[in-house]
Design a protein around this motif. Sequence first.
Motif, PDB file in Angstrom:
ATOM      1  N   LYS A 460       0.826  -1.208   0.000  1.00 28.18           N
ATOM      2  CA  LYS A 460       0.000   0.000   0.000  1.00 28.18           C
ATOM      3  C   LYS A 460       0.862   1.261   0.000  1.00 28.18           C
ATOM      4  O   LYS A 460       0.551   2.250  -0.685  1.00 28.18           O
ATOM      5  CB  LYS A 460      -0.925  -0.003   1.211  1.00 28.18           C
ATOM      6  N   GLN A 463       2.435   1.567  -3.431  1.00 28.36           N
ATOM      7  CA  GLN A 463       1.413   1.947  -4.413  1.00 28.36           C
ATOM      8  C   GLN A 463       1.173   3.455  -4.405  1.00 28.36           C
ATOM      9  O   GLN A 463       0.931   4.065  -5.454  1.00 28.36           O
ATOM     10  CB  GLN A 463       0.111   1.205  -4.118  1.00 28.36           C
ATOM     11  N   ARG A 464       1.251   4.076  -3.227  1.00 31.05           N
ATOM     12  CA  ARG A 464       1.077   5.536  -3.160  1.00 31.05           C
ATOM     13  C   ARG A 464       2.147   6.256  -3.973  1.00 31.05           C
ATOM     14  O   ARG A 464       1.862   7.247  -4.641  1.00 31.05           O
ATOM     15  CB  ARG A 464       1.150   6.002  -1.700  1.00 31.05           C
ATOM     16  N   TYR A 465       3.357   5.764  -3.910  1.00 34.52           N
ATOM     17  CA  TYR A 465       4.439   6.392  -4.678  1.00 34.52           C
ATOM     18  C   TYR A 465       4.238   6.179  -6.178  1.00 34.52           C
ATOM     19  O   TYR A 465       4.507   7.066  -6.986  1.00 34.52           O
ATOM     20  CB  TYR A 465       5.794   5.825  -4.240  1.00 34.52           C
ATOM     21  N   VAL A 466       3.764   5.005  -6.549  1.00 36.82           N
ATOM     22  CA  VAL A 466       3.518   4.723  -7.965  1.00 36.82           C
ATOM     23  C   VAL A 466       2.361   5.569  -8.490  1.00 36.82           C
ATOM     24  O   VAL A 466       2.356   6.000  -9.654  1.00 36.82           O
ATOM     25  CB  VAL A 466       3.237   3.216  -8.163  1.00 36.82           C
ATOM     26  N   ASP A 467       1.396   5.858  -7.641  1.00 37.68           N
ATOM     27  CA  ASP A 467       0.245   6.678  -8.051  1.00 37.68           C
ATOM     28  C   ASP A 467       0.572   8.166  -8.093  1.00 37.68           C
ATOM     29  O   ASP A 467      -0.198   8.954  -8.641  1.00 37.68           O
ATOM     30  CB  ASP A 467      -0.919   6.461  -7.079  1.00 37.68           C
ATOM     31  N   HIS A 468       1.704   8.552  -7.490  1.00 43.39           N
ATOM     32  CA  HIS A 468       2.084   9.964  -7.416  1.00 43.39           C
ATOM     33  C   HIS A 468       2.894  10.333  -8.660  1.00 43.39           C
ATOM     34  O   HIS A 468       4.056   9.968  -8.801  1.00 43.39           O
ATOM     35  CB  HIS A 468       2.912  10.216  -6.147  1.00 43.39           C
ATOM     36  N   LEU A 469       2.273  11.070  -9.572  1.00 45.47           N
ATOM     37  CA  LEU A 469       2.952  11.457 -10.814  1.00 45.47           C
ATOM     38  C   LEU A 469       3.885  12.636 -10.555  1.00 45.47           C
ATOM     39  O   LEU A 469       3.530  13.589  -9.862  1.00 45.47           O
ATOM     40  CB  LEU A 469       1.933  11.831 -11.886  1.00 45.47           C
ATOM     41  N   THR A 475       6.745   8.437 -12.218  1.00 47.55           N
ATOM     42  CA  THR A 475       6.121   8.427 -10.895  1.00 47.55           C
ATOM     43  C   THR A 475       7.190   8.509  -9.816  1.00 47.55           C
ATOM     44  O   THR A 475       8.385   8.306 -10.079  1.00 47.55           O
ATOM     45  CB  THR A 475       5.312   7.128 -10.681  1.00 47.55           C
ATOM     46  N   ASN A 512       5.334  -0.594 -14.162  1.00 43.53           N
ATOM     47  CA  ASN A 512       4.076   0.081 -14.482  1.00 43.53           C
ATOM     48  C   ASN A 512       4.236   0.833 -15.800  1.00 43.53           C
ATOM     49  O   ASN A 512       5.353   1.225 -16.176  1.00 43.53           O
ATOM     50  CB  ASN A 512       3.661   1.024 -13.345  1.00 43.53           C
TER      51      ASN A 512
END
Length: 719
Positions: A460, A463-469, A475, A512
């Motif tokens: 989790k 995932q936050r780092y991957v979702d942060h563009l 990312t 990703n």
Amino acid sequence: MSRVSQNASGQTSEVTADRPRTKLEEDQLGYRDFAEAIAAGLASRAGEDGLVIAVHGKWGSGKTSAVNMVVDALTRREAKFDENDRTIIVRFNPWWFSEQKDLTRAFFSEVNATIGKKLSAGVRDGLRLIAKKVTGATDILSAALSWTPAGALAQPIAEAIKAAGEEIPDERSLEEVRNDLAEALRCETRNIVVIIDDVDRLVADEVRQIFRLVKSVADLPRVTYLLVFDREIAIRALERPSDPNAPEWLEKIVQASFDLPPVAQTDLNRLFTQRLSAIVDDQPNVDFVRWGNIFHGVIAPYLRTPRDVGRLANAIAMAWPAVSGEVDVADFVAIETLRLFEPGLYTFIRDRPDDLTGVEHQYGRRESRDAFGQELLSLVHESRHSRLKRALPYIFPRLDAIFANTWHGEDWQKAERERRVSSRNRFQVYFNLGLGDGVISVQEIDELKASFDNPEGTRKVVQRYVDHLRRAGGTRGSVLLNTLIAQADDVPLNEAEKTARALLAAADLFFNPIDGSRTPEDLPVRWAVGFAISPILAKLSPQVHASLLAEAIEGPSLVFATYIVSRMSDEHGRIGTKEAQTEREPSLSLDAVIELERKLVSRIEREAFEGTLMRFPDAFPMIWAWSNFGGGNSVKDWIAGNLDESGFGAWLMKNFAGEGTSHSSGDMVRRRLFTVDRDNVSKLADIDKLKAMAEQMVEAGSDGDAIAEHFLSGLNSRF
């Protein structure tokens, strides 16, 4: 006075104003003996003649502190005297009144305000009359009358006299008034010391005005003037084309001059390091040799006065809360030193990260490196060239190749781990005074480590780092991955197992579509993830190592599990016709690897026959692992049985078409290049049927993502 800044972690750093010292005990610059000697001279004066003394010192050398200590020493000497026998100290700082209409009026107003009723009426009247004669105005009369015994009525009376234009009737000449004042002063038992400080802060006209003022009242008995200024600045202010002899005023006015004793460099260094220690608090500095080289090469040479120490310490104190824990102390202090004292060089460094961070390669034109070094040195005075050539490579190791023809091995992980300015990822922190989205903070790393007890929690967080563009593209997941690589070797043995288990669970999140197949450092992502996890696995026993990989095969990171098992098989020469890699010890035994291969094939087959293998956008490594470790026929049968299913053919084409770039002569940008390994693909699928399907998709206009076009391009590629 000070200002306390606090960072997000609750740390504080004191920003101290440029406040002069006032007591002898506060001396940190070696001025105490000087101050006591001047005080002894003032205390021993008989008082018959007026005297003008000058204390000279460079701008920022601590002149005011020294004079304050003179006053303190004199006060202590006279503490045993009766109050009516002690020296009266008058402090006049003309800089406070700078740009007013007449500094002379301000001077007499301050003198009268200080003396008040301490001296006889004859002295007070004499000073008021002198003020009136010298200034030729009644403003000073108003200020003086406000100190008369009339008390509360004095100010209204003074203002009424000024408004009516009345004057004290006196027909005597200025010389007669001076004589009467001198006689009144001789009758006194107290000496007067008038301290005029900060003369060198004034503009040229005001400096001349102060010296004219002192000259006009310099020979009054029992009065000593103590002028405090930088002699060179004062001389420049007195020089005028219309009066070439003006600097000689100093010799005519000043009877005794004293230069502040030079401050030892060791005292300035000690003063600065004390301030720095209070600012950075408990930040570790593990390489004291490196700190010493940077301090003596880049920092200390610019600390020439106490004011230099204060300026630099305050600059660091203001900036430190924003970067605390995120920068190397030695590098940060050095960069701030250049910002304050070498702004041209600072700007050059700030604008050339690509030339200063990372490693200098031995190939390339020597002329280009030499030109860069010459441009850098041209920004500082020639006298500092040799010192900076020795010191700057401690901050930017690449410069050693330019200045010393010495190349350092690439150790970007050490630079990143120690948060040095030579790290490509850390560089901007030193100049932006903030991390931005391209750096992972210590607090963020601590949060990630706290999740390692629960691998699902680690997923989790990642995932936050991957979702942060990021603003620059990609990312923050790629930034996190780079940080994990830098810190992989430092994971303690007692935390290695849980760390590896947690990172294995999150590994596939780094694959990703936004970050693509390569990192910003141009590494294949699967390699980068391996660099972040493999050093941790290597700390474990073979049994635990194999057990964690078996868990990973059944876990959420099948892509990375496939890569790492394939790499271990490669070490034993089990892929294709390769031989075992004998230059280093395999990570696991052959039997352990074979067992992991079996588990991997079982998991991939299960995904394939349950129809879930297609959820992986890049399943090519899994298809090949299945073929290599489980036999090509089962894979070929599975592909043949599904080739006519909707979307399956396009998915195969995407997986079988490799992508790269080429750069032809005359091109200003790289172009995309697609390849298909016809021989190997033919072992798994009917390539002619796939080609026909691709051509039909293009012709029918159903190739929305250009998958078929790319596959056909790969088939026709000569690479």
